[in-house]
Design an enzyme around this catalytic site. Structure first.
Site, PDB file in Angstrom:
ATOM      1  N   GLU A  53       0.821  -1.213   0.000  1.00 26.40           N
ATOM      2  CA  GLU A  53       0.000   0.000   0.000  1.00 26.40           C
ATOM      3  C   GLU A  53       0.856   1.264   0.000  1.00 26.40           C
ATOM      4  OE1 GLU A  53      -0.224  -2.693   2.026  1.00 26.40           O
ATOM      5  OE2 GLU A  53      -2.104  -2.636   3.144  1.00 26.40           O
ATOM      6  N   CYS A  81      -2.906  -2.700   7.499  1.00 22.35           N
ATOM      7  CA  CYS A  81      -2.480  -2.597   8.899  1.00 22.35           C
ATOM      8  C   CYS A  81      -2.635  -1.145   9.371  1.00 22.35           C
ATOM      9  CB  CYS A  81      -1.028  -3.054   9.032  1.00 22.35           C
ATOM     10  SG  CYS A  81       0.166  -1.922   8.277  1.00 22.35           S
ATOM     11  N   CYS A  84      -0.440   1.355   7.312  1.00 28.84           N
ATOM     12  CA  CYS A  84      -0.979   1.618   5.983  1.00 28.84           C
ATOM     13  C   CYS A  84      -2.287   2.394   6.053  1.00 28.84           C
ATOM     14  CB  CYS A  84      -1.145   0.312   5.226  1.00 28.84           C
ATOM     15  SG  CYS A  84       0.450  -0.467   4.838  1.00 28.84           S
TER      16      CYS A  84
END
Length: 152
Positions: A53, A81, A84
């Site tokens: 990402e 996560c 990100c």
């Protein structure tokens, strides 16, 4: 269209798999066109922030010559996560589509709800489960092989 762009993210995940990275891929789309593609490079580059990402966001920002990606959508094979999700919010991405859910640390809904919490200055819409089985399977197979290899 969602499945098409997620299939492209899966192709990126396959690239990661070929170089022994955790197979996660991402694409960023603006006006129905892919403007950035990336896959995990954390292991090969030894840089903690080289998640698919973040690399895709960086590429998209360079392509658009702007840190604001508010007209863009991100397709990623695994629920982002916390790190990100923070970058997604900071880039002002309009919507995130992800494939597999991440119960241990997913920051969209599985563990945290950062994208839609309402406590930050930007909220990003999201939808999970796009090509969920295929996105989950590539990760399951990767980690199963890793465990088998490490036991021998």
């Amino acid at each position: 269209m969602k499945e098409h762009f997620m299939s492209l993210a899966l192709k990126e995940a396959q690239k990661a798999l070929k170089i022994d990275e955790v197979p996660i891929g991402a694409v960023i789309v603006k006006d129905g066109k892919v403007i950035a593609k990336a896959h995990n490079l954390r292991e090969s580059k030894n840089i903690a922030t080289y998640h698919a990402e973040l690399i895709a966001i960086e590429k998209a920002c360079k392509k658009l010559n702007s840190w604001r990606l508010d007209d863009c959508e991100l397709y990623v094979t695994l629920e982002p996560c916390i790190m990100c999700a923070g970058a997604i919010i900071n880039a002002r991405i309009k919507k995130v589509y992800f494939g597999a859910y991440e119960p241990k640390g997913g920051a969209c809904e599985s563990k945290f709800s950062l994208l839609s919490s309402g406590v930050l200055n930007w909220q990003t819409e999201y939808e999970g489960g796009i090509l969920k089985q295929r996105c989950s399977q590539i990760l399951t197979d990767f980690f199963r092989l890793k465990r088998a290899t490490n036991q021998g």
